[in-house]
Design an enzyme around this catalytic site. Structure first.
Site, mmCIF file in Angstrom:
data_model
loop_
_atom_site.group_PDB
_atom_site.id
_atom_site.type_symbol
_atom_site.label_atom_id
_atom_site.label_comp_id
_atom_site.label_asym_id
_atom_site.label_seq_id
_atom_site.Cartn_x
_atom_site.Cartn_y
_atom_site.Cartn_z
ATOM 1 N N ARG A 299 0.846 -1.188 0.000
ATOM 2 C CA ARG A 299 0.000 0.000 0.000
ATOM 3 C C ARG A 299 0.889 1.250 0.000
ATOM 4 O O ARG A 299 1.738 1.401 0.892
ATOM 5 C CB ARG A 299 -0.879 -0.024 1.259
ATOM 6 C CG ARG A 299 -1.974 1.014 1.272
ATOM 7 C CD ARG A 299 -2.795 0.866 2.535
ATOM 8 N NE ARG A 299 -3.645 -0.308 2.459
ATOM 9 C CZ ARG A 299 -4.910 -0.273 2.052
ATOM 10 N NH1 ARG A 299 -5.451 0.873 1.719
ATOM 11 N NH2 ARG A 299 -5.621 -1.360 2.004
ATOM 12 N N THR B 141 -0.755 7.648 -0.999
ATOM 13 C CA THR B 141 -2.073 7.563 -1.648
ATOM 14 C C THR B 141 -2.939 6.446 -1.059
ATOM 15 O O THR B 141 -4.148 6.413 -1.295
ATOM 16 C CB THR B 141 -1.906 7.270 -3.147
ATOM 17 O OG1 THR B 141 -1.326 5.954 -3.277
ATOM 18 C CG2 THR B 141 -1.009 8.295 -3.819
ATOM 19 N N ASP C 27 -3.698 -11.105 12.300
ATOM 20 C CA ASP C 27 -2.963 -10.966 11.039
ATOM 21 C C ASP C 27 -2.596 -12.348 10.522
ATOM 22 O O ASP C 27 -1.772 -13.052 11.118
ATOM 23 C CB ASP C 27 -1.702 -10.123 11.272
ATOM 24 C CG ASP C 27 -0.998 -9.813 9.960
ATOM 25 O OD1 ASP C 27 -0.630 -10.771 9.233
ATOM 26 O OD2 ASP C 27 -0.831 -8.627 9.643
ATOM 27 N N ASP D 66 1.185 -12.985 9.746
ATOM 28 C CA ASP D 66 2.001 -13.130 10.969
ATOM 29 C C ASP D 66 1.739 -14.464 11.651
ATOM 30 O O ASP D 66 2.663 -15.095 12.178
ATOM 31 C CB ASP D 66 1.693 -11.992 11.946
ATOM 32 C CG ASP D 66 2.381 -10.698 11.537
ATOM 33 O OD1 ASP D 66 3.306 -10.749 10.703
ATOM 34 O OD2 ASP D 66 1.981 -9.636 12.048
HETATM 35 N N1 URA Z 1 -5.348 -8.948 7.018
HETATM 36 C C1 URA Z 1 -5.206 -9.828 8.028
HETATM 37 O O1 URA Z 1 -4.301 -10.655 8.032
HETATM 38 N N2 URA Z 1 -6.110 -9.802 9.025
HETATM 39 C C2 URA Z 1 -7.131 -8.926 9.061
HETATM 40 O O2 URA Z 1 -7.933 -8.952 9.991
HETATM 41 C C3 URA Z 1 -7.256 -8.005 7.998
HETATM 42 C C4 URA Z 1 -6.344 -8.034 6.990
#
Ligand code: URA
Length: 209
Positions: A102, A106, A200, A203
């Site tokens: 990202r 922007t 995430d 992760d």
């Molecule tokens: N990406 C992720 O890994 N988890 C989320 O909750 C949103 C985007």
């Protein structure tokens, strides 16, 4: 069109993935297993043709896969664990990769890596992204697939979890693309995480938190 795979095995495994006590090894295995089960549903409409062969008993016609060949396209990095699992099911599929980040100014997704099968236009394409949150990356990835010649009607977006916000973006930008997911959660929080979600995904798959 959104297909939610409500099979009890999928829902049970998804709950285990949501649990914050689930460690990296188990989370990665579960992500692969859920991906396989999503693929089973996403590929339900693959074409079959009859092929004549002889069993040890008789000669007869039997179904074999026919029609368009398949491509799996992982959105890096979390989509990798999904394609790596699904390719065991469809070993003749070609595998592409799309990397996006990202832009901090922007906030628009920018492609930093794009390697697709040369004949992507002639294939059924299954895009893997475990978490459909804002929908920005998935929409941009699908745009680059279409720019490479893939037809929207041949593209399926496979996500373990989705948020309504992300679904709305895909339905707006790519109404011809089907979404297959294990669940549609409540909403995104202020940080763009899916609620209740599972954290995430990248992760948790790679242990990078
Ligand atoms: N990406 C992720 O890994 N988890 C989320 O909750 C949103 C985007």
């Amino acid at each position: 069109m959104v297909t939610v795979v409500t099979h009890p095995l999928v829902q049970h495994k998804l709950t285990l993935m949501r649990d914050e006590r689930t460690g990296v090894k188990e989370f990665r295995e579960l992500a692969g297993e859920v991906s396989l089960l999503l693929a089973y549903e996403a590929m339900r409409d693959l074409d079959l043709a009859q092929e004549r062969l002889r069993t040890p008993i008789v000669e007869d016609d039997f179904p074999v896969l026919s029609g368009k060949k398949l491509a799996l396209v992982a959105i890096l990095r979390a989509g990798l664990v999904m394609t790596e699992a699904i390719v065991d099911l469809v070993p003749a599929a070609k595998v592409g990769h799309i990397g996006l980040y990202r832009d901090p100014q922007t906030l628009a997704p920018v492609a930093y890596y794009n390697k697709l099968p040369a004949d992507i236009a002639d294939r059924r394409v299954f895009v893997t992204d475990p978490m459909l949150a804002t929908g920005g990356s998935a929409s941009a990835a699908i745009r680059s697939l279409k720019d490479a010649g893939a037809q929207g009607g041949n593209i399926t977006l496979m996500c373990i979890l989705t948020a309504p916000e992300g679904i709305a973006v895909i339905e707006r930008d790519h109404p011809d693309v089907r979404i297959v997911t294990a669940a549609v959660d409540s909403h995104l929080n202020d940080h763009g995480y899916i609620v209740p979600g599972l954290g995430d995904a990248g992760d948790r798959i790679y242990g990078t938190k």
